[in-house]
Design a protein around this motif. Structure first.
Motif, short mmCIF file in Angstrom:
data_model
loop_
_atom_site.label_atom_id
_atom_site.label_comp_id
_atom_site.label_asym_id
_atom_site.label_seq_id
_atom_site.Cartn_x
_atom_site.Cartn_y
_atom_site.Cartn_z
N GLY A 171 44.29 26.56 70.81
CA GLY A 171 45.46 25.89 71.34
C GLY A 171 45.21 25.06 72.57
N GLY A 172 43.98 24.72 72.88
CA GLY A 172 43.71 23.83 74.00
C GLY A 172 42.99 24.54 75.13
N GLN A 173 43.16 24.00 76.34
CA GLN A 173 42.44 24.53 77.49
C GLN A 173 43.36 24.75 78.68
OE1 GLN A 173 39.20 21.83 78.28
NE2 GLN A 173 37.89 22.91 76.87
N LYS A 174 44.46 25.43 78.48
CA LYS A 174 45.40 25.72 79.57
C LYS A 174 45.25 27.19 79.93
CE LYS A 174 48.50 22.32 77.64
NZ LYS A 174 49.71 22.06 76.92
N GLU A 175 46.21 27.70 80.67
CA GLU A 175 46.25 29.13 80.94
C GLU A 175 46.70 29.86 79.68
OE1 GLU A 175 45.27 30.79 83.74
OE2 GLU A 175 44.51 28.81 84.29
N PRO A 176 46.12 31.01 79.38
CA PRO A 176 46.49 31.70 78.14
C PRO A 176 47.91 32.24 78.16
CG PRO A 176 44.85 32.96 79.39
CD PRO A 176 45.03 31.66 80.10
N VAL A 177 48.56 32.14 77.00
CA VAL A 177 49.89 32.75 76.85
C VAL A 177 49.75 34.13 76.21
CG1 VAL A 177 51.14 30.58 76.75
CG2 VAL A 177 50.30 31.58 74.64
N TRP A 178 48.58 34.39 75.63
CA TRP A 178 48.30 35.69 75.01
C TRP A 178 46.79 35.86 74.94
CZ3 TRP A 178 45.59 37.03 70.60
CH2 TRP A 178 45.75 38.33 70.14
N SER A 179 46.30 37.05 75.24
CA SER A 179 44.86 37.34 75.14
C SER A 179 44.68 38.75 74.63
CB SER A 179 44.18 37.22 76.50
OG SER A 179 44.07 35.89 76.89
N ARG A 180 43.56 38.92 73.94
CA ARG A 180 43.22 40.25 73.42
C ARG A 180 41.71 40.38 73.41
NH1 ARG A 180 45.41 45.19 71.33
NH2 ARG A 180 43.81 45.93 69.95
N ASN A 181 41.20 41.51 73.89
CA ASN A 181 39.77 41.77 73.89
C ASN A 181 39.38 42.63 72.71
OD1 ASN A 181 39.18 40.41 76.29
ND2 ASN A 181 39.66 42.20 77.53
N TRP A 182 38.27 42.29 72.09
CA TRP A 182 37.63 43.11 71.07
C TRP A 182 36.17 43.24 71.48
CZ3 TRP A 182 41.25 39.51 69.16
CH2 TRP A 182 42.34 40.09 68.51
N GLY A 183 35.89 44.33 72.19
CA GLY A 183 34.54 44.51 72.70
C GLY A 183 34.20 43.41 73.69
#
Length: 166
Positions: free
Chosen positions: A43-55
């Motif tokens: 979705g581009g290079q802005k601040e994230p609206v959602w993030s999730r870590n997998w390892g």
């Protein structure tokens, strides 16, 4: 009406999924050459609206549109050789090539006995994966018309740049 449903599924589900898989190819290669963390941005290079870590991989949704824009960024990377950098850049187009082959075979074998929607989606997914392959495999700096990609080098351009340094 069916073509409209197919277009919406393609635009909001299939194209972002193809982009995610392409960027996952870069991410896996980045981890293989020693990056401690890799971030896949959609979705581009802005601040994230959602993030999730997998390892050691973080998936960040930067905006809700356009979801077909993607980047893979390596963090905490030990010194890597130009060949390793070229490999990381090359894995995205290789992943897209494998998707083109898989989707083209799927489109071919689902042509006759499937519904219109399934046939249309598999054919359009194969074509879209092919376009994604072309736009990343042609060595170039993206023009201003490419939106969020404007000014960035294509994957193949980065491969050539890395190999020139070796």
């Amino acid at each position: 009406m069916m073509w409209m449903i197919a277009a919406l599924i393609l635009l909001f589900l299939i194209i972002p999924l193809l982009t995610l898989i392409h960027e996952a190819g870069h991410a896996l290669a980045g981890l293989a050459v020693g990056a401690r963390h890799v971030t896949i941005q959609l979705g581009g290079q802005k601040e994230p609206v959602w993030s999730r870590n997998w390892g050691r991989v973080r998936l960040s949704l930067m905006s809700w549109a356009p979801l077909w824009v993607g980047f893979a960024k390596m963090d905490d990377v030990p010194p890597i050789t130009p060949r390793q950098r070229a490999l990381v850049s090359l894995t995205g187009p290789i992943t897209s090539l494998m998707l083109v082959i898989l989707l083209a075979l799927t489109a071919f074998f689902t042509r006759l006995d499937s519904s219109y929607l399934v046939r249309a989606l598999t054919q359009q997914a194969a074509f879209t994966a092919f376009l994604q392959l072309l736009t990343t495999a042609i060595p170039m700096r993206y023009p201003p018309q490419m939106g969020a990609y404007a000014g960035h080098s294509s994957d193949m351009q980065r491969v050539i740049q890395a190999l020139r340094k070796s």
